[in-house]
Each structure stands twice: as C-alpha cells, then as structure tokens.
Write a protein that holds these residues in place. Sequence first.
Motif, PDB file in Angstrom:
ATOM      1  N   ASN A 128      92.946  39.339 -12.995  1.00 60.77           N
ATOM      2  CA  ASN A 128      93.887  39.332 -13.972  1.00 60.77           C
ATOM      3  C   ASN A 128      95.142  38.644 -13.285  1.00 60.77           C
ATOM      4  O   ASN A 128      96.437  38.436 -14.058  1.00 60.77           O
ATOM      5  N   ASP A 129      95.261  37.993 -12.130  1.00 58.15           N
ATOM      6  CA  ASP A 129      96.187  37.315 -11.759  1.00 58.15           C
ATOM      7  C   ASP A 129      96.174  35.955 -12.347  1.00 58.15           C
ATOM      8  O   ASP A 129      97.437  35.265 -12.321  1.00 58.15           O
ATOM      9  N   ARG A 130      95.234  35.610 -12.931  1.00 61.15           N
ATOM     10  CA  ARG A 130      95.062  34.157 -13.790  1.00 61.15           C
ATOM     11  C   ARG A 130      94.674  34.653 -15.191  1.00 61.15           C
ATOM     12  O   ARG A 130      93.823  35.597 -15.311  1.00 61.15           O
ATOM     13  N   SER A 131      94.820  33.750 -15.914  1.00 57.86           N
ATOM     14  CA  SER A 131      94.275  34.013 -17.506  1.00 57.86           C
ATOM     15  C   SER A 131      94.613  32.525 -18.264  1.00 57.86           C
ATOM     16  O   SER A 131      94.853  31.550 -17.551  1.00 57.86           O
ATOM     17  N   LEU A 132      94.256  32.830 -19.533  1.00 59.78           N
ATOM     18  CA  LEU A 132      94.173  31.589 -20.385  1.00 59.78           C
ATOM     19  C   LEU A 132      95.713  31.283 -20.384  1.00 59.78           C
ATOM     20  O   LEU A 132      95.866  30.040 -20.817  1.00 59.78           O
ATOM     21  N   ASP A 133      96.756  32.039 -20.279  1.00 56.71           N
ATOM     22  CA  ASP A 133      97.919  31.769 -20.538  1.00 56.71           C
ATOM     23  C   ASP A 133      98.265  30.442 -19.395  1.00 56.71           C
ATOM     24  O   ASP A 133      99.143  29.841 -19.672  1.00 56.71           O
ATOM     25  N   ASP A 134      97.692  30.866 -18.095  1.00 54.88           N
ATOM     26  CA  ASP A 134      97.861  29.762 -17.220  1.00 54.88           C
ATOM     27  C   ASP A 134      97.464  28.483 -17.614  1.00 54.88           C
ATOM     28  O   ASP A 134      97.921  27.201 -17.229  1.00 54.88           O
ATOM     29  N   VAL A 135      96.281  28.208 -18.339  1.00 57.56           N
ATOM     30  CA  VAL A 135      95.656  26.990 -18.723  1.00 57.56           C
ATOM     31  C   VAL A 135      96.665  26.552 -19.830  1.00 57.56           C
ATOM     32  O   VAL A 135      97.070  25.505 -19.810  1.00 57.56           O
ATOM     33  N   MET A 136      97.435  27.237 -20.751  1.00 57.76           N
ATOM     34  CA  MET A 136      98.408  26.586 -21.611  1.00 57.76           C
ATOM     35  C   MET A 136      99.383  26.260 -20.672  1.00 57.76           C
ATOM     36  O   MET A 136      99.947  25.217 -21.237  1.00 57.76           O
ATOM     37  N   ARG A 137      99.745  26.967 -19.712  1.00 57.08           N
ATOM     38  CA  ARG A 137     101.137  26.258 -19.098  1.00 57.08           C
ATOM     39  C   ARG A 137     100.749  25.085 -18.282  1.00 57.08           C
ATOM     40  O   ARG A 137     101.590  24.060 -18.342  1.00 57.08           O
ATOM     41  N   LEU A 138      99.620  25.155 -17.804  1.00 60.55           N
ATOM     42  CA  LEU A 138      99.195  23.712 -16.846  1.00 60.55           C
ATOM     43  C   LEU A 138      99.025  22.723 -18.003  1.00 60.55           C
ATOM     44  O   LEU A 138      99.779  21.529 -17.622  1.00 60.55           O
ATOM     45  N   MET A 139      98.316  22.827 -19.245  1.00 58.66           N
ATOM     46  CA  MET A 139      98.495  21.830 -20.162  1.00 58.66           C
ATOM     47  C   MET A 139      99.742  21.424 -20.842  1.00 58.66           C
ATOM     48  O   MET A 139     100.094  20.109 -20.884  1.00 58.66           O
ATOM     49  N   PHE A 184      95.448  14.277 -23.853  1.00 54.56           N
ATOM     50  CA  PHE A 184      94.518  14.676 -23.106  1.00 54.56           C
ATOM     51  C   PHE A 184      93.147  14.331 -23.598  1.00 54.56           C
ATOM     52  O   PHE A 184      92.963  14.225 -24.880  1.00 54.56           O
ATOM     53  N   THR A 185      92.293  14.001 -22.699  1.00 57.52           N
ATOM     54  CA  THR A 185      91.106  13.680 -22.879  1.00 57.52           C
ATOM     55  C   THR A 185      89.938  15.041 -23.136  1.00 57.52           C
ATOM     56  O   THR A 185      90.482  16.049 -22.083  1.00 57.52           O
ATOM     57  N   LEU A 196      90.833  18.267 -20.344  1.00 59.60           N
ATOM     58  CA  LEU A 196      91.112  19.747 -21.090  1.00 59.60           C
ATOM     59  C   LEU A 196      89.859  20.502 -20.016  1.00 59.60           C
ATOM     60  O   LEU A 196      90.551  21.450 -19.596  1.00 59.60           O
ATOM     61  N   GLN A 197      88.873  20.096 -19.922  1.00 61.86           N
ATOM     62  CA  GLN A 197      87.863  20.825 -19.247  1.00 61.86           C
ATOM     63  C   GLN A 197      88.363  20.952 -17.708  1.00 61.86           C
ATOM     64  O   GLN A 197      88.383  21.939 -17.388  1.00 61.86           O
ATOM     65  N   SER A 198      88.948  19.927 -17.232  1.00 64.95           N
ATOM     66  CA  SER A 198      89.324  19.864 -15.706  1.00 64.95           C
ATOM     67  C   SER A 198      90.485  21.027 -15.525  1.00 64.95           C
ATOM     68  O   SER A 198      90.508  21.783 -14.591  1.00 64.95           O
ATOM     69  N   ALA A 199      91.311  21.062 -16.425  1.00 68.74           N
ATOM     70  CA  ALA A 199      92.591  21.835 -16.420  1.00 68.74           C
ATOM     71  C   ALA A 199      92.007  23.448 -16.512  1.00 68.74           C
ATOM     72  O   ALA A 199      92.643  24.195 -15.679  1.00 68.74           O
ATOM     73  N   ILE A 200      91.042  23.749 -17.331  1.00 67.51           N
ATOM     74  CA  ILE A 200      90.508  25.027 -17.616  1.00 67.51           C
ATOM     75  C   ILE A 200      89.996  25.560 -16.176  1.00 67.51           C
ATOM     76  O   ILE A 200      90.090  26.447 -15.708  1.00 67.51           O
ATOM     77  N   GLU A 201      88.899  24.257 -15.683  1.00 69.49           N
ATOM     78  CA  GLU A 201      88.247  24.767 -14.431  1.00 69.49           C
ATOM     79  C   GLU A 201      89.346  24.809 -13.373  1.00 69.49           C
ATOM     80  O   GLU A 201      89.002  25.566 -12.366  1.00 69.49           O
ATOM     81  N   ALA A 215      90.572  28.466 -13.594  1.00 70.02           N
ATOM     82  CA  ALA A 215      89.452  29.339 -13.396  1.00 70.02           C
ATOM     83  C   ALA A 215      88.558  29.225 -12.021  1.00 70.02           C
ATOM     84  O   ALA A 215      88.268  30.432 -11.383  1.00 70.02           O
ATOM     85  N   GLY A 216      88.779  28.279 -11.394  1.00 71.74           N
ATOM     86  CA  GLY A 216      88.353  27.982 -10.063  1.00 71.74           C
ATOM     87  C   GLY A 216      86.940  27.927  -9.797  1.00 71.74           C
ATOM     88  O   GLY A 216      86.287  28.346  -8.728  1.00 71.74           O
ATOM     89  N   ILE A 217      86.310  27.407 -11.112  1.00 70.08           N
ATOM     90  CA  ILE A 217      85.007  27.278 -10.960  1.00 70.08           C
ATOM     91  C   ILE A 217      84.360  26.043 -11.723  1.00 70.08           C
ATOM     92  O   ILE A 217      85.258  25.636 -12.778  1.00 70.08           O
ATOM     93  N   ASP A 218      83.244  25.506 -11.523  1.00 67.78           N
ATOM     94  CA  ASP A 218      82.659  24.417 -12.192  1.00 67.78           C
ATOM     95  C   ASP A 218      82.285  24.958 -13.657  1.00 67.78           C
ATOM     96  O   ASP A 218      81.460  26.006 -13.551  1.00 67.78           O
TER      97      ASP A 218
END
Length: 640
Positions: free
Chosen positions: A418-429, A474-475, A479-484, A487-490
């Motif tokens: 729970n230290d990371r979440s989809l919230d962090d994806v949104m902030r990164l994007m 974004f392509t 987008l996939q790269s940002a989520i990865e 997530a720290g995973i392929d």
Amino acid sequence: MTDVTRFDTSEVADNLNRQLTAPTIQYSVAMPNPESHLFEVTLRVQGWSQPVLDLKMPVWTPGSYLVREYARHLQDFRTLGGDSLRDSYARALPWRKQSKNHWQIETDSVSDITVFYRIFANELTVRTNHLDSTHGYFNPAALCFFLPGFERHCYTVTVVPPEPEWRTVTTLPPVSGQNLTFAAADFDTLVDSPFEIGCHEVYDFEVLLKAHQLVVWGKGNLEPDRVIRDIQKIIEVEAKMFGGLPYERYVFLLHLSGSGFGGLEHKDSCTLNYPRFSFRAKDKYERFIQLVAHEFFHLWNVKRIRPKALEVFDYEKENYTPSLWFSEGTTSYYDLVIPFRADFYNVKGFFQNISKEITRLQTIPGRNVQPASESSWDAWIKLYRRDANSDNSQISYYLKGEVVSFLLDLLIRARHGNDRSLDDVMRLMWQKFGGNNSAENDDFDLNSETAAKPANLTSNGELNYHSLPTEIGFTPEELQSAIESVAGIDLSDFFARYVDGTEELPYDQYLEPFGLKLAIGETSETPRIGWTLGTENGREMVKFVEAGSPAQFAGIDAGDELLAIAGFRVNAEQAAERLKDYRPGDTIEVTVFHQDELRTCPVTLAQSRPTRYSIVPVDRPTAIQQQNFTGWLGVSLSKL
C-alpha cells in the motif's frame, strides 16, 4: 448581465499581437425567438486577403467520441461582402458547399465578410445545443465554424439575449469595453467553453482559494447548500490527490431535466444533465455525486492527460486511440473511489458499487469478444450506436476499463504494501504529460500523510506548476510504461490478456492479498432461454437474443413479437414467472411473429447463469491480509 469575473485577458491580447496580419474572427449569437429553437449566428471576418474563404464546422466534440454531424442542424446560410452595417455597397458573395461540413465563399477581393446562418437547437444533451423560452445552451463545436489554417487564432463571441434579464455564463474571459463579448485564445479553447444564457440560478463558492460556480437551469428537488457542500468535498479530495487545482475558476453547469443523464468535461467547467427529482433518494443522490466526481476527475485525466491521438484535435473526422479504457475507464473507477474517500458511503457501500460494476461486466457476453483497447478504438462506430447484437459483440471501455483499473490498483498495492497505488500512476501521468505552467502555486496543506507528494514541490510544500511540462499526448506504450514503473513489474502479460485480449479477469488472484474473494450470488430460479423482453407500443417484443442461447438456436430473433409460451398468451412481465414451471433440459413451444410470419419454435431450456457477483471476505483471513485491507481502505476487514 453576465455572471463572470473579469479576468486578465493579456494572453488573448498577446495572441492577437503575434498575429497582426491575421483576420479578426467575430461571432454574434442571437436568439430573438427562442421558442423557434433557432440560434441566429453572425460570423464576421475582417482583414481577409485571400480570394476564397473556407468555413468548416466540427463533426464531433472532444469528450464524446461519435461523429454527430453538427452541420445537419444548420440552415439559412447567406453571405455579404463589405461592411454590412455601414457600407451601402455590401453585396451577396457567391458560395458553394464542398462537403457535408465545408462551405466555401468567393470573396472577390473583399476584406470584410459577414456570414449569417441559423442553428436548430432542440436537443437537451451535454454535447449539443438547446434553446427554448427559458434558456439557451450551446457547445461552440455544434454552433461555430472554424477557419482552416486559423485554428490557433483568437475567436470572439458576442451574446445577444432575447430579454435583458437573461444572464450569460461561460468560462471565457470578457473583452473589456464590449458588452457580453468573450474571447477565446484559439478554436480549441472556444470549443472547450460552453455557454449558458437564461434565468438560471448561480451559486458562488470557494475551494482552496479558487473561485467556483454552480449554475442550475431547471426546477427540481435539488438543495443548493447541500450540493455545494458535497461538491466542495469532491474537489478537495481530488485536489489533494493531484497536489492542487490547475485553474483559477471552475463552473459546474447543471441542467435539471425530466429523465436525462450525462456529463461532458471541459478544462475549466463541466456540463451535467440529471433527473430533476433525483436528489432526495440516497442511491440517486450518490449517483449524482459519482457523476460530479467523474467529470471533475476529467479535468486531469483526458483534458490535460490525454492520448497522443487527442493531443491535436481533428474536428473533421474520427480521432482513433486504443487508450479510452484508461481515459474514461480509470476515471469511472475513481468516480467510485473519490466519494468513498469523501465519506459519502462506507466501505460496504464502496464494495457494493464495485460489485455492481463487476456484475454488469460478467453478464455481458461481449466481454468475451471485444478487448478493452479495441472497444476504445471502435468507440466511433459501436459504443454510441448500439443495436440488437451489441451486447453479444462489444463491451464498453468505460466498464471494462473501470474493472481493469481496479485490478491494477490492487496489483500495485499488494506488491508495495500500500505504499504505492494507482494514485501514483495518475500523479506520474500528470507530471509527465499534463501540467499547466501558467497556473499559480496553490497554497494549501500538503503535509498530511495521505496527501499527494509530487516530486516537484517547492520548499514550502506547494506544488510548483511552473516546473510541470506543457501538455503532450501519451502513446499506449508510454501509458503501459508509466503503470509498470509504479508497479515495479513487467505488465506485458497483463496487458496482452486483459487490455488487448478477452481472457476472463482473474478477480480472486488480485483480491486474495486483501482477504477478499469474488462470490457468485444468487442464480435465477428461471431456466435460461437467453432473451431480453420489453413492451413496445402495446406489443411484447424480443429486444435481445444472447449468442449461443436456447432462443438463438431455436431461431428467435431480436425484433420478434412474443405471443405465447406453450400455447398460452404471455407478456414480457409474465414470461420469467411462466418459465419457472420448467426445468433445464425441458423443451417448450414459443410462438412469435417473425417479420409478420407466425412461427412456433421449439426451445430447449438451459441451466441458468449467475445474475449477481459480490466481493466478500475470505473465510479465515490471515494477519497480513487484514493488514493489507486496512492499509488500503483505512478500516478493519471486519467492517465488511
């Protein structure tokens, strides 16, 4: 009278100064007889120096991915050359239509051209125009031409209301010294700025030192104080997530209608359409709050964080992208999350809402046919053009994207405690592709443990918008790269299976770390026949036939009129009860009119399928599962 604050128009002035040789493009929108539903539009182009003037009308509007052919509402087109107000030599200029949305005028060396036309406006939706005796509402994409090659130039709009008491609301800044005249820095800004003219109610309020308005047209049981208070909560939760508000003023434009529903996002406003008497019942009010949360979330996701295909809008044709599952679907996931965080419902309510969406997805056969990315791509020809086979052949990118986003959130949280979440994806994007370098820093507390902590904070904890990049699309790969990266995973396998493929979503795999599982609820007592019925003009009609169902194998089609089951007349309401007299494997006779031909079809009934899915706790959750659940939602698993 106008309900707007006079903001600095230096940006518009700078734009004009950079274009000293460009023509001026001025619109006037009048409505002298609102009962006719006709806007009377005058376009004046001054300083024109070419032998031909091309005018084109958009065929769609951003946020609603369907070619709507706005030009079909245009009538009474005519032109004049010369100053039509002062020049006695003003004359009609020859013109012709080059295509459905393209008018071409021969200017004959005239530099001052005036175009008159009318737009029929009697469609009350968030993406079209509506004019009657109580108000005028228009989306500029559905009302205004653009001049090819001059999309980046300033456009002004003057509103001419039918009555002096009619007020005008828009997010465009007023032009100093010109009554009810507003300036758009370019055509994109004009399209993104709807107008509401009439005797509406206007409520001003402030959130995080920013000006807001709730503008309400129509009557109903809405309680303004309550709605404003609750909208403030939504704004605060979403602002906290992204680290600020990327605007100086925002308008919520709410149309209260008989039974309409919808929303359309804009950069500094949104238009909402909601049933007028749906603000008292708890479930209906929560649905309204979810609509607000959805459209407000869009001011980041899709208005500023948008796919590459939507970076520069082509208003004349479809703009294809496979990423609407993220732009719309992830936003749909957050329209359930945000109200939970704002305490509109508890954890039980949150899971009831998620379970409802999973049930919708799992009971649509099209989920096994169309991937989420293909649904995004085909939005232009499928989602808004439903037919009798739609549920067999397609899935909504809103719905599939919402559930996929839920699983991605769980995946990220489980991997990082729970230290990371989809919230962090949104902030990164937001940091990579969105941003607004013209906005000032927002001054509010970001020191809470649950607040967003963007990388580009100033020393005093404020978000430094000036360090954010300008908007770039974004392509799908980005987008996939940002989520990865979060997530720290392929996630290539995940995307291949569940975004670009049609494999069943492995709910339990992602729910299990949080002590949860997907339970199959009640199964209908009625044997499965595989149809959906409805009454239409006094006739009992087959509305839908599921692919591979007993009804389809028997030759029953959508559009057939149901007459009898086992020789006895039956209506749509009675059919399910009548089928309870039989068991799976029984063969019954169903009598229908098929294209006016009387047919009796033998139908062999099948085993019924689940009709409800629910997220429930596992039987004996471990300490780690309980810890993960609490870290995710802030309450004990026992509360569920």
